[in-house]
Design a protein around this motif. Structure first.
Motif, short mmCIF file in Angstrom:
data_model
loop_
_atom_site.label_atom_id
_atom_site.label_comp_id
_atom_site.label_asym_id
_atom_site.label_seq_id
_atom_site.Cartn_x
_atom_site.Cartn_y
_atom_site.Cartn_z
N MET A 15 90.61 -116.49 -64.22
CA MET A 15 91.07 -115.53 -65.22
C MET A 15 91.23 -114.14 -64.60
SD MET A 15 92.10 -114.71 -68.14
CE MET A 15 91.81 -115.85 -69.48
N GLU A 42 88.13 -123.45 -62.08
CA GLU A 42 86.71 -123.33 -61.75
C GLU A 42 85.94 -122.66 -62.90
OE1 GLU A 42 85.07 -124.58 -59.29
OE2 GLU A 42 86.60 -125.19 -57.86
N GLY A 49 84.70 -120.19 -73.58
CA GLY A 49 86.00 -119.86 -74.16
C GLY A 49 85.98 -118.76 -75.20
N VAL A 50 84.95 -117.92 -75.16
CA VAL A 50 84.89 -116.84 -76.15
C VAL A 50 85.37 -115.53 -75.51
CG1 VAL A 50 83.50 -115.66 -77.87
CG2 VAL A 50 82.89 -117.99 -77.18
N GLN A 52 84.93 -112.11 -75.86
CA GLN A 52 83.80 -111.55 -76.58
C GLN A 52 83.98 -110.06 -76.90
OE1 GLN A 52 80.39 -113.68 -74.19
NE2 GLN A 52 79.64 -113.05 -76.19
N ASP A 225 93.72 -123.42 -49.22
CA ASP A 225 92.33 -123.03 -49.01
C ASP A 225 92.32 -121.75 -48.17
OD1 ASP A 225 89.63 -123.18 -49.08
OD2 ASP A 225 89.48 -125.15 -48.10
N PRO A 255 82.67 -116.20 -57.91
CA PRO A 255 81.41 -116.43 -57.19
C PRO A 255 81.58 -116.60 -55.68
CG PRO A 255 81.80 -118.14 -58.89
CD PRO A 255 82.99 -117.24 -58.89
N TYR A 276 76.13 -124.96 -67.27
CA TYR A 276 76.65 -126.32 -67.38
C TYR A 276 77.40 -126.50 -68.69
CZ TYR A 276 72.76 -126.82 -64.10
OH TYR A 276 71.89 -126.65 -63.06
N THR A 311 75.49 -124.20 -71.58
CA THR A 311 74.09 -123.76 -71.45
C THR A 311 73.98 -122.32 -70.94
OG1 THR A 311 74.01 -124.52 -69.18
CG2 THR A 311 73.37 -126.11 -70.88
N TRP A 349 79.70 -130.64 -66.06
CA TRP A 349 80.39 -129.63 -65.25
C TRP A 349 79.37 -128.56 -64.91
CZ3 TRP A 349 80.76 -124.40 -66.13
CH2 TRP A 349 81.62 -123.68 -65.28
N ARG A 353 78.08 -118.09 -62.87
CA ARG A 353 78.51 -116.78 -63.36
C ARG A 353 78.29 -115.77 -62.22
NH1 ARG A 353 75.25 -119.27 -67.12
NH2 ARG A 353 76.12 -119.60 -69.20
N GLY A 379 80.29 -111.62 -64.17
CA GLY A 379 79.10 -112.16 -64.82
C GLY A 379 79.37 -113.06 -66.00
N GLY A 382 83.56 -112.77 -67.76
CA GLY A 382 84.80 -112.65 -66.99
C GLY A 382 86.02 -113.22 -67.70
C1 LIG Z 1 78.59 -121.97 -68.80
C2 LIG Z 1 79.39 -120.69 -68.79
C3 LIG Z 1 79.85 -120.15 -70.00
C4 LIG Z 1 80.59 -118.96 -69.99
N1 LIG Z 1 81.11 -118.50 -71.17
C5 LIG Z 1 81.89 -117.39 -71.18
C6 LIG Z 1 82.51 -116.94 -72.38
O1 LIG Z 1 82.42 -117.56 -73.43
N2 LIG Z 1 83.23 -115.80 -72.33
C7 LIG Z 1 83.41 -115.09 -71.17
O2 LIG Z 1 84.04 -114.04 -71.19
N3 LIG Z 1 82.88 -115.52 -70.01
C8 LIG Z 1 82.12 -116.65 -69.97
N4 LIG Z 1 81.57 -117.09 -68.81
C9 LIG Z 1 81.79 -116.32 -67.58
C10 LIG Z 1 83.21 -116.52 -67.03
O3 LIG Z 1 83.53 -117.90 -67.02
C11 LIG Z 1 83.33 -115.94 -65.61
O4 LIG Z 1 82.88 -114.61 -65.58
C12 LIG Z 1 84.79 -115.95 -65.17
O5 LIG Z 1 85.36 -117.22 -65.34
C13 LIG Z 1 84.93 -115.53 -63.72
O6 LIG Z 1 86.32 -115.60 -63.42
P1 LIG Z 1 86.84 -115.41 -61.95
O7 LIG Z 1 88.30 -115.47 -62.02
O8 LIG Z 1 86.18 -114.22 -61.35
O9 LIG Z 1 86.24 -116.69 -61.17
P2 LIG Z 1 86.82 -118.19 -61.10
O10 LIG Z 1 87.37 -118.61 -62.39
O11 LIG Z 1 85.74 -119.04 -60.51
O12 LIG Z 1 88.00 -118.06 -60.07
C14 LIG Z 1 87.79 -117.96 -58.68
C15 LIG Z 1 88.88 -118.77 -58.00
O13 LIG Z 1 88.73 -118.62 -56.60
C16 LIG Z 1 89.15 -119.84 -56.01
N5 LIG Z 1 88.59 -119.93 -54.67
C17 LIG Z 1 87.31 -119.73 -54.29
N6 LIG Z 1 87.19 -119.85 -52.97
C18 LIG Z 1 88.43 -120.15 -52.49
C19 LIG Z 1 88.96 -120.39 -51.19
N7 LIG Z 1 88.20 -120.35 -50.09
N8 LIG Z 1 90.28 -120.66 -51.07
C20 LIG Z 1 91.08 -120.70 -52.17
N9 LIG Z 1 90.65 -120.46 -53.40
C21 LIG Z 1 89.33 -120.20 -53.57
C22 LIG Z 1 88.61 -120.91 -56.96
O14 LIG Z 1 89.32 -122.13 -56.78
C23 LIG Z 1 88.80 -120.26 -58.30
O15 LIG Z 1 90.00 -120.68 -58.93
C24 LIG Z 1 80.83 -118.28 -68.77
C25 LIG Z 1 80.39 -118.83 -67.57
C26 LIG Z 1 79.68 -120.02 -67.57
C27 LIG Z 1 79.24 -120.61 -66.25
#
Ligand SMILES: Cc1cc2nc3c(=O)[nH]c(=O)nc-3n(C[C@H](O)[C@H](O)[C@H](O)COP(=O)(O)OP(=O)(O)OC[C@H]3O[C@@H](n4cnc5c(N)ncnc54)[C@H](O)[C@@H]3O)c2cc1C
Length: 417
Positions: A15, A42, A49-50, A52, A225, A255, A276, A311, A349, A353, A379, A382
């Motif tokens: 996202m 990921e 999905g909220v 917030q 990758d 992460p 999870y 969770t 799954w 965070r 966190g 996101g």
């Molecule tokens: C159980 C749970 C519930 C949650 N509920 C909510 C919620 O309701 N509302 C909310 O706002 N947030 C929620 N969150 C938090 C939110 O999901 C994260 O903060 C957010 O998804 C982070 O997004 P991101 O794009 O930074 O990371 P990611 O979505 O993990 O994107 C990182 C991307 O980097 C790619 N990547 C990594 N390393 C490599 C590499 N070497 N080469 C190529 N690609 C790579 C991965 O494939 C991935 O697509 C929740 C988190 C969890 C775990």
């Protein structure tokens, strides 16, 4: 083709990265978005999905004795831990603990609140442009309580948040909750219905829709990758399918951001709070809107794939169980309240965070390199904040910074990383 200085590569199509890519496109940048998987596969897939809009304060580490006791003796399902996991996380947990002190948390919340206050509007523009309305409900979610004392305490807190942040909610007693959610099999103490939140029935699908908009507008999506990042006269991204060069690069790997940045000399103090989920087929009626079961810190979210049970935070070393302890407890609690069918998947799954010790996302320019930008560390929120930090980052890249950006570096400057 735009000039070379308008070329930029975004690393990571969660996202956060996808939203940053769109915001840069909106500022006339020629953007390539690289990920090893399909967009939103990921963490941005596995969340609750909220969106917030109500979450004006970031999650602090608990500091009161009763909560710490519950966590220490594993009665509190919000956090799981083991000694090895805690020792590993200790260098980041200590500053997190320090920043969780009430006075510091209040200051951090002022900044956080300013970000979250615009999150719905930032999503709204992308939801409309990507044609994703069918995935979104604008009806909030419920925080449900079995215990009357805990309900009263939270109701008091909600009232104080109404005064400070102007958020909208309704306090529903047990009868009102039962009427609003006939799927509940038990009469509960009540619920707080947060109205400012939006919910999504397919979080990964929303990111894919945003990515499709990015491609439609001429963006270049590359499946590879990412193996390393090298600086010279500009930036070279080494990947499994070759190298890609640009004057500027955004790291939005959630992460995984710290591990890419370490060879460049950046030590990012990230706390990865594992979470999870598992889907269940409906045995009977599903809740109308998602619920957070306060006593077990679990979300029950009706989604396209089934009822998703999510969770809290697990700080233990990964044990690889098909159904980890927090999820087992959440499932048992959900089964008391709802008519659950079969699990959709054979195992849970898991995702992490990407949390920073000052509870604020890292958005800005890298201190030690020109043309290197950060957008990670969102966190617990996101999924909510991706479009907002994307817009802030694009403003910075374009030399048109929003005033809130300077406040983001509150206790940990981007320059310190
Ligand atoms: C159980 C749970 C519930 C949650 N509920 C909510 C919620 O309701 N509302 C909310 O706002 N947030 C929620 N969150 C938090 C939110 O999901 C994260 O903060 C957010 O998804 C982070 O997004 P991101 O794009 O930074 O990371 P990611 O979505 O993990 O994107 C990182 C991307 O980097 C790619 N990547 C990594 N390393 C490599 C590499 N070497 N080469 C190529 N690609 C790579 C991965 O494939 C991935 O697509 C929740 C988190 C969890 C775990």
């Amino acid at each position: 083709m735009s000039s070379q200085s308008k070329q930029i590569i975004v690393l990571g199509a969660g996202m956060v990265g996808t939203s940053a890519a769109l915001a840069l496109q909106a500022r006339d940048y020629d953007v390539a978005l690289i990920d090893r998987a399909a967009p939103g596969s990921e963490t941005s897939y596995g969340n609750a999905g909220v969106i917030q809009g109500e979450a004006r304060e970031p999650y602090a580490l608990p500091r009161d004795i009763a909560t710490l006791w519950g966590i220490a003796f594993k009665q509190d399902n919000a956090v799981d831990w083991d000694v090895r996991g805690l020792l590993k996380a200790a260098p980041t947990l200590l500053p997190y603990w320090y920043n969780s002190a009430p006075k510091r948390h209040r200051r951090i919340s002022q900044v956080y609140s300013a970000l979250v206050a615009r999150a719905n509007a930032d999503h709204a523009a992308l939801i409309a442009a990507s044609g994703s309305e069918a995935l979104i409900r604008r009806e909030g979610y419920r925080l449900i309580f079995r215990d009357a004392a805990a309900f009263d305490k939270m109701a008091g807190k909600a009232e104080s948040w109404e005064t400070i942040y102007g958020i909208n909610f309704t306090i529903e007693d047990g009868k009102a909750l039962a009427a609003a959610e006939p799927a509940l099999r038990q009469r509960l103490a009540g619920a707080i219905h947060w109205h400012d939140a939006w919910t999504c029935s397919d979080p990964g699908g929303l990111v894919r829709a945003y990515a499709a908009l990015f491609r439609k507008q001429g963006g270049d999506e590359i499946r590879a990758d990412i193996l390393g990042l090298e600086s010279g006269s500009g930036w070279r991204v080494r990947t499994s399918v070759g190298t890609f060069d640009a004057q500027q690069v955004v790291v939005a790997l959630g992460p995984w951001s710290p591990q890419l940045l370490e060879p460049l000399g950046y030590r990012v103090p990230m706390i990865r709070k594992r979470g999870y989920h598992m889907h269940f087929t409906p045995g009977g009626a599903l809740p109308n809107i998602p619920m957070i079961d306060a006593e077990v810190s679990a979300v029950y979210a009706p989604m396209r794939a089934g009822l998703r049970i999510c969770t809290g935070a697990d700080l233990s070393i990964e044990r690889g169980e098909a159904m980890p302890r927090q999820l087992r407890r959440a499932h048992a609690a959900a089964s008391e309240l709802l008519d659950l069918g079969e699990p959709v998947e054979a195992s849970a799954w898991r995702g992490e965070r990407p949390c920073m010790p000052d509870m604020l996302p890292v958005v800005g320019a890298a201190a030690q390199h020109t043309g290197l930008w950060f957008d990670f560390g969102h966190g617990h929120q996101g999924f909510t904040l991706g479009p907002t930090t994307g817009a802030l980052l694009a403003g910075l890249v374009a030399g048109d910074p929003d005033p809130i950006v300077s406040r983001l570096a509150l206790s940990r400057s981007v320059k310190d990383l």
